[in-house]
Design a protein around this motif. Structure first.
Motif, PDB file in Angstrom:
ATOM      1  N   PHE A   6      26.286   5.526  -0.308  1.00 57.46           N
ATOM      2  CA  PHE A   6      26.107   6.960  -0.145  1.00 57.46           C
ATOM      3  C   PHE A   6      26.869   7.378   1.109  1.00 57.46           C
ATOM      4  N   THR A   7      27.782   8.330   0.954  1.00 58.77           N
ATOM      5  CA  THR A   7      28.565   8.803   2.085  1.00 58.77           C
ATOM      6  C   THR A   7      28.099  10.202   2.453  1.00 58.77           C
ATOM      7  N   ALA A   8      27.614  10.345   3.686  1.00 51.23           N
ATOM      8  CA  ALA A   8      27.122  11.625   4.196  1.00 51.23           C
ATOM      9  C   ALA A   8      28.298  12.566   4.474  1.00 51.23           C
ATOM     10  N   PRO A   9      28.016  13.855   4.585  1.00 49.24           N
ATOM     11  CA  PRO A   9      29.088  14.810   4.882  1.00 49.24           C
ATOM     12  C   PRO A   9      29.861  14.493   6.159  1.00 49.24           C
ATOM     13  N   ASP A  10      29.225  13.817   7.123  1.00 46.54           N
ATOM     14  CA  ASP A  10      29.914  13.471   8.372  1.00 46.54           C
ATOM     15  C   ASP A  10      30.728  12.176   8.253  1.00 46.54           C
ATOM     16  N   GLY A  11      30.730  11.576   7.051  1.00 46.42           N
ATOM     17  CA  GLY A  11      31.504  10.367   6.811  1.00 46.42           C
ATOM     18  C   GLY A  11      30.729   9.074   6.977  1.00 46.42           C
ATOM     19  N   GLN A  12      29.507   9.133   7.494  1.00 45.43           N
ATOM     20  CA  GLN A  12      28.704   7.917   7.661  1.00 45.43           C
ATOM     21  C   GLN A  12      28.285   7.383   6.299  1.00 45.43           C
ATOM     22  N   ALA A  13      28.542   6.121   6.057  1.00 49.67           N
ATOM     23  CA  ALA A  13      28.231   5.493   4.772  1.00 49.67           C
ATOM     24  C   ALA A  13      27.024   4.570   4.910  1.00 49.67           C
ATOM     25  N   THR A  14      26.151   4.628   3.920  1.00 48.12           N
ATOM     26  CA  THR A  14      24.986   3.750   3.838  1.00 48.12           C
ATOM     27  C   THR A  14      25.036   3.041   2.493  1.00 48.12           C
ATOM     28  N   THR A  15      25.028   1.719   2.521  1.00 47.03           N
ATOM     29  CA  THR A  15      25.069   0.930   1.292  1.00 47.03           C
ATOM     30  C   THR A  15      23.700   0.319   1.050  1.00 47.03           C
ATOM     31  N   ILE A  16      23.242   0.428  -0.181  1.00 42.67           N
ATOM     32  CA  ILE A  16      21.939  -0.109  -0.565  1.00 42.67           C
ATOM     33  C   ILE A  16      22.099  -1.016  -1.776  1.00 42.67           C
ATOM     34  N   GLU A  17      21.072  -1.786  -2.042  1.00 39.71           N
ATOM     35  CA  GLU A  17      20.976  -2.591  -3.262  1.00 39.71           C
ATOM     36  C   GLU A  17      19.901  -1.937  -4.121  1.00 39.71           C
ATOM     37  N   ALA A  18      20.249  -1.587  -5.360  1.00 36.41           N
ATOM     38  CA  ALA A  18      19.334  -0.898  -6.262  1.00 36.41           C
ATOM     39  C   ALA A  18      19.068  -1.749  -7.496  1.00 36.41           C
ATOM     40  N   GLU A  19      17.990  -1.432  -8.163  1.00 42.38           N
ATOM     41  CA  GLU A  19      17.606  -2.142  -9.386  1.00 42.38           C
ATOM     42  C   GLU A  19      18.465  -1.693 -10.563  1.00 42.38           C
ATOM     43  N   ASP A  20      18.857  -2.620 -11.391  1.00 43.12           N
ATOM     44  CA  ASP A  20      19.527  -2.314 -12.647  1.00 43.12           C
ATOM     45  C   ASP A  20      18.593  -1.417 -13.457  1.00 43.12           C
ATOM     46  N   GLY A  21      19.103  -0.324 -13.977  1.00 42.20           N
ATOM     47  CA  GLY A  21      18.300   0.595 -14.778  1.00 42.20           C
ATOM     48  C   GLY A  21      17.756   1.783 -14.013  1.00 42.20           C
ATOM     49  N   GLN A  22      17.736   1.701 -12.682  1.00 40.06           N
ATOM     50  CA  GLN A  22      17.307   2.845 -11.878  1.00 40.06           C
ATOM     51  C   GLN A  22      18.360   3.934 -11.956  1.00 40.06           C
ATOM     52  N   SER A  23      17.933   5.172 -11.702  1.00 36.88           N
ATOM     53  CA  SER A  23      18.917   6.233 -11.535  1.00 36.88           C
ATOM     54  C   SER A  23      19.389   6.198 -10.088  1.00 36.88           C
ATOM     55  N   VAL A  24      20.526   6.792  -9.842  1.00 32.27           N
ATOM     56  CA  VAL A  24      21.033   6.874  -8.468  1.00 32.27           C
ATOM     57  C   VAL A  24      20.020   7.620  -7.598  1.00 32.27           C
ATOM     58  N   MET A  25      19.382   8.664  -8.151  1.00 30.94           N
ATOM     59  CA  MET A  25      18.369   9.412  -7.400  1.00 30.94           C
ATOM     60  C   MET A  25      17.181   8.528  -7.048  1.00 30.94           C
ATOM     61  N   GLN A  26      16.679   7.764  -7.999  1.00 33.91           N
ATOM     62  CA  GLN A  26      15.542   6.886  -7.720  1.00 33.91           C
ATOM     63  C   GLN A  26      15.885   5.884  -6.625  1.00 33.91           C
ATOM     64  N   ALA A  27      17.074   5.330  -6.690  1.00 32.57           N
ATOM     65  CA  ALA A  27      17.504   4.369  -5.671  1.00 32.57           C
ATOM     66  C   ALA A  27      17.605   5.036  -4.303  1.00 32.57           C
ATOM     67  N   ALA A  28      18.156   6.248  -4.268  1.00 28.89           N
ATOM     68  CA  ALA A  28      18.304   6.966  -2.996  1.00 28.89           C
ATOM     69  C   ALA A  28      16.945   7.275  -2.379  1.00 28.89           C
ATOM     70  N   VAL A  29      16.031   7.774  -3.182  1.00 29.48           N
ATOM     71  CA  VAL A  29      14.695   8.114  -2.678  1.00 29.48           C
ATOM     72  C   VAL A  29      13.968   6.857  -2.213  1.00 29.48           C
TER      73      VAL A  29
END
Length: 107
Positions: A6-29
């Motif tokens: 996820f890249t914020a408007p200021d350019g800061q990037a945060t990388t996460i590990e999400a579950e297969d089958g999750q939505s991007v929103m579910q993973a972000a929350v």
């Protein structure tokens, strides 16, 4: 696990590990990503999970459905051809390494 950045408007990037089958929103929350609210919980009843799919990934994520495009009309930030509701992007092996950009505002 599926890696999403996820890249914020200021350019800061945060990388996460999400579950297969999750939505991007579910993973972000689940990972407390600032910039994705998901007020309706993924029912496509709001636009508080609006994101911009990185240009390198748009072919793999596809475009919004007609219902999704209609809901995006209510997004707080500018909508462009990379705009998607993150609740409508389902993660799987083909999206390992997905990059999405967060809008300036959601509400």
């Amino acid at each position: 696990m599926i890696r999403v950045t996820f890249t914020a408007p200021d350019g800061q990037a945060t990388t996460i590990e999400a579950e297969d089958g999750q939505s991007v929103m579910q993973a972000a929350v689940a990972h407390d990503i600032d910039g994705i609210v998901g007020e309706c919980g993924g029912a496509m009843m709001c636009a508080t999970c609006h994101c911009y799919v990185d240009a390198a990934w748009t072919a793999r994520t596809g475009g919004p459905s007609p219902d999704e495009a209609e809901m995006l009309e209510g997004a707080a930030a500018e909508v462009d051809d990379r705009s998607r509701l993150s609740c409508q992007i389902r993660l799987g092996p083909g999206l390992y390494g997905l990059v999405v950009h967060l809008p300036e505002e959601q509400m």
